[in-house]
Design a protein around this motif. Structure first.
Motif: not given
Length: 87
Positions: A9, A12, A46-47, A50, A54
């Motif tokens: 995390d 990211e 999926e990426r 994400q 974000q």
């Protein structure tokens, strides 16, 4: 396409909004090409989800900061409408 290593995390969070957006755009391009095998396409999707989440979170944080700054400014000084002097 090889799997990307899992990111923590904290990693990211340190990625800039602009670089996330750039990566998301390249993922969309690869997915739209239709040339990825199903498993790779799912990993890319999926990426992308994400990155989109974000990015949305970063935008919300920026909006909150702007609201705080605007509220602080309103408390510090009363704004008066601009009226040009007649010359």
């Amino acid at each position: 396409m090889p799997k990307k290593p899992a990111q923590s995390d904290s990693t990211e969070q340190s990625v800039s909004f602009e670089s996330s957006l750039s990566e998301l755009e390249s993922i969309v391009t690869r997915l739209e090409s239709g040339e990825l095998p199903l498993e790779d396409a799912l990993n890319e999707f999926e990426r992308g989800v994400q990155l989109a989440r974000q990015g949305q979170q970063k935008l919300q944080q920026a909006e909150q900061r702007v609201q705080i700054l605007l509220n602080d400014s309103a408390d510090d000084a009363a704004l008066t409408p601009f009226t040009p002097d007649a010359e």
